[in-house]
Design a protein around this motif. Structure first.
Motif, short mmCIF file in Angstrom:
data_model
loop_
_atom_site.label_atom_id
_atom_site.label_comp_id
_atom_site.label_asym_id
_atom_site.label_seq_id
_atom_site.Cartn_x
_atom_site.Cartn_y
_atom_site.Cartn_z
N ARG A 99 0.85 -1.20 0.00
CA ARG A 99 0.00 0.00 0.00
C ARG A 99 0.88 1.25 0.00
NH1 ARG A 99 -5.51 -0.83 -0.60
NH2 ARG A 99 -6.20 -2.66 0.53
N VAL A 100 2.00 1.17 0.69
CA VAL A 100 2.90 2.32 0.75
C VAL A 100 3.89 2.31 -0.40
CG1 VAL A 100 4.51 3.60 2.20
CG2 VAL A 100 2.68 2.29 3.27
N THR A 101 4.54 1.16 -0.63
CA THR A 101 5.63 1.14 -1.62
C THR A 101 5.11 1.24 -3.05
OG1 THR A 101 5.60 -1.27 -1.59
CG2 THR A 101 7.18 -0.20 -0.15
N GLU A 102 3.95 0.66 -3.32
CA GLU A 102 3.44 0.71 -4.70
C GLU A 102 2.34 1.76 -4.84
OE1 GLU A 102 2.61 -3.32 -6.04
OE2 GLU A 102 4.57 -3.99 -5.33
N ASP A 103 1.25 1.60 -4.10
CA ASP A 103 0.17 2.59 -4.22
C ASP A 103 0.67 3.98 -3.83
OD1 ASP A 103 -1.11 0.20 -4.58
OD2 ASP A 103 -2.39 0.34 -2.82
N GLY A 104 1.58 4.03 -2.86
CA GLY A 104 2.04 5.32 -2.33
C GLY A 104 3.19 5.92 -3.12
N ARG A 105 3.51 5.35 -4.26
CA ARG A 105 4.61 5.84 -5.06
C ARG A 105 4.51 7.34 -5.38
NH1 ARG A 105 8.62 3.51 -8.40
NH2 ARG A 105 8.36 1.71 -7.05
N PRO A 106 3.30 7.85 -5.69
CA PRO A 106 3.23 9.29 -5.96
C PRO A 106 3.73 10.12 -4.77
CG PRO A 106 1.19 8.22 -6.63
CD PRO A 106 2.01 7.18 -5.92
N GLU A 107 3.38 9.69 -3.55
CA GLU A 107 3.81 10.45 -2.38
C GLU A 107 5.30 10.28 -2.11
OE1 GLU A 107 -0.14 9.85 -2.66
OE2 GLU A 107 0.62 8.30 -1.35
N THR A 108 5.80 9.05 -2.20
CA THR A 108 7.24 8.87 -1.92
C THR A 108 8.07 9.57 -3.00
OG1 THR A 108 7.20 6.65 -2.91
CG2 THR A 108 7.04 6.77 -0.52
N ASP A 109 7.61 9.54 -4.23
CA ASP A 109 8.34 10.27 -5.28
C ASP A 109 8.32 11.78 -5.03
OD1 ASP A 109 9.08 8.00 -6.60
OD2 ASP A 109 7.75 8.27 -8.33
N ALA A 110 7.17 12.28 -4.60
CA ALA A 110 7.08 13.72 -4.34
C ALA A 110 8.00 14.11 -3.18
CB ALA A 110 5.62 14.10 -4.02
N LEU A 111 8.06 13.26 -2.15
CA LEU A 111 8.98 13.53 -1.04
C LEU A 111 10.43 13.49 -1.52
CD1 LEU A 111 7.30 11.52 1.86
CD2 LEU A 111 7.69 13.99 1.83
N ALA A 112 10.75 12.46 -2.29
CA ALA A 112 12.13 12.31 -2.78
C ALA A 112 12.55 13.52 -3.61
CB ALA A 112 12.25 11.02 -3.60
N ALA A 113 11.60 14.05 -4.38
CA ALA A 113 11.93 15.19 -5.24
C ALA A 113 12.20 16.45 -4.42
CB ALA A 113 10.79 15.45 -6.22
N MET A 114 11.76 16.46 -3.16
CA MET A 114 11.96 17.64 -2.31
C MET A 114 13.25 17.56 -1.49
SD MET A 114 8.09 18.21 -0.86
CE MET A 114 8.48 19.76 -0.01
N LEU A 115 13.94 16.44 -1.57
CA LEU A 115 15.15 16.28 -0.74
C LEU A 115 16.26 17.20 -1.21
CD1 LEU A 115 15.29 12.38 -0.57
CD2 LEU A 115 14.61 13.93 1.26
N ALA A 116 17.11 17.54 -0.26
CA ALA A 116 18.33 18.27 -0.62
C ALA A 116 19.16 17.37 -1.52
CB ALA A 116 19.10 18.65 0.64
N ASP A 117 19.75 17.96 -2.54
CA ASP A 117 20.56 17.16 -3.46
C ASP A 117 21.98 17.08 -2.91
OD1 ASP A 117 21.65 15.80 -5.51
OD2 ASP A 117 21.26 17.30 -7.05
N ILE A 118 22.17 16.13 -2.01
CA ILE A 118 23.44 16.01 -1.29
C ILE A 118 24.59 15.83 -2.27
CG2 ILE A 118 24.72 14.71 0.43
CD1 ILE A 118 22.36 15.72 1.73
N SER A 119 24.40 14.91 -3.23
CA SER A 119 25.50 14.58 -4.14
C SER A 119 25.93 15.78 -4.97
CB SER A 119 25.08 13.43 -5.06
OG SER A 119 24.00 13.85 -5.88
N GLY A 120 24.96 16.65 -5.26
CA GLY A 120 25.27 17.78 -6.13
C GLY A 120 25.68 19.04 -5.38
N GLN A 121 25.88 18.91 -4.06
CA GLN A 121 26.19 20.11 -3.27
C GLN A 121 27.49 20.73 -3.72
OE1 GLN A 121 26.05 19.05 0.80
NE2 GLN A 121 24.07 19.97 1.17
N THR A 122 27.54 22.05 -3.73
CA THR A 122 28.77 22.74 -4.14
C THR A 122 29.41 23.41 -2.93
OG1 THR A 122 27.37 24.61 -4.75
CG2 THR A 122 28.14 23.19 -6.52
#
Lengths: 122, 122
Positions: A99-122
């Protein structure tokens, strides 16, 4: 390069009164089903023999019908398998996870898109 | 008398790399939104001032935009509020929770129905 969304790891814990069911117990049930042995299932999870048995006993006591059928053996441990109730509890837990990992993909993707981009930090 | 199913409490934790988002941080965000203060929100959760601040700093650093806007004050603490990003993260987390608590009701009810009937033990 497109920004790849970091994968979300989901940990779901369900508590009914005193009984808790979470990823550890679910993975232990899955391991017993796969390996036919409580100690082998625990070992694969880097869990002590004692701890694996204690979780199984807790689950068997918490549900009306036991989830694991086992012959307690010697050091190597006897064989063990999931009962019908055990199969059912594991399937219900996995369905809730989906229910969370598959149905909730829109929410987890939206959260992931809001994360700080650690790897790309300058 | 019908058997009442014991209510399920759901704890959902989402991990993205090093960042964890679970019920504690979500409730802290909700408390800040409601009470307008990090220290008051933490106090309501029996969390130390230091711990509440540390969780807020962790979230603000983990997301590209800060989730909490605050004026660090004296002992009483300055005012604080959720940013748009904070509102959004909290809403997304609650939506994921509802995937389990509401959409997942068939599964949690089925699990609850399989529990040992502790109260009715003879």
């Amino acid at each position: 390069m497109n920004k790849d969304l970091p994968p979300a790891r989901i940990k779901l814990r369900i508590e009914f009164g005193g009984l808790r069911l979470g990823p550890g117990k679910a993975d232990l049930l899955a391991g017993i089903d796969e390996l036919g042995s409580i100690s082998a299932a625990g070992r694969r999870m880097k869990m002590s023999y004692k701890r694996a048995w204690s979780l199984v006993e807790e689950m068997n006591a918490g549900f009306a019908a036991p989830l694991v059928d086992s012959a307690r053996g010697g050091a190597g441990g006897g064989g063990a398998s999931l009962t019908d109730a055990g199969q059912r509890v594991l399937a219900l837990y996995r369905a809730l996870e989906r229910r969370v990992t598959e149905d909730g993909r829109p929410e987890t993707d939206a959260l992931a898109a809001m994360l700080a981009d650690i790897s790309g930090q300058t």
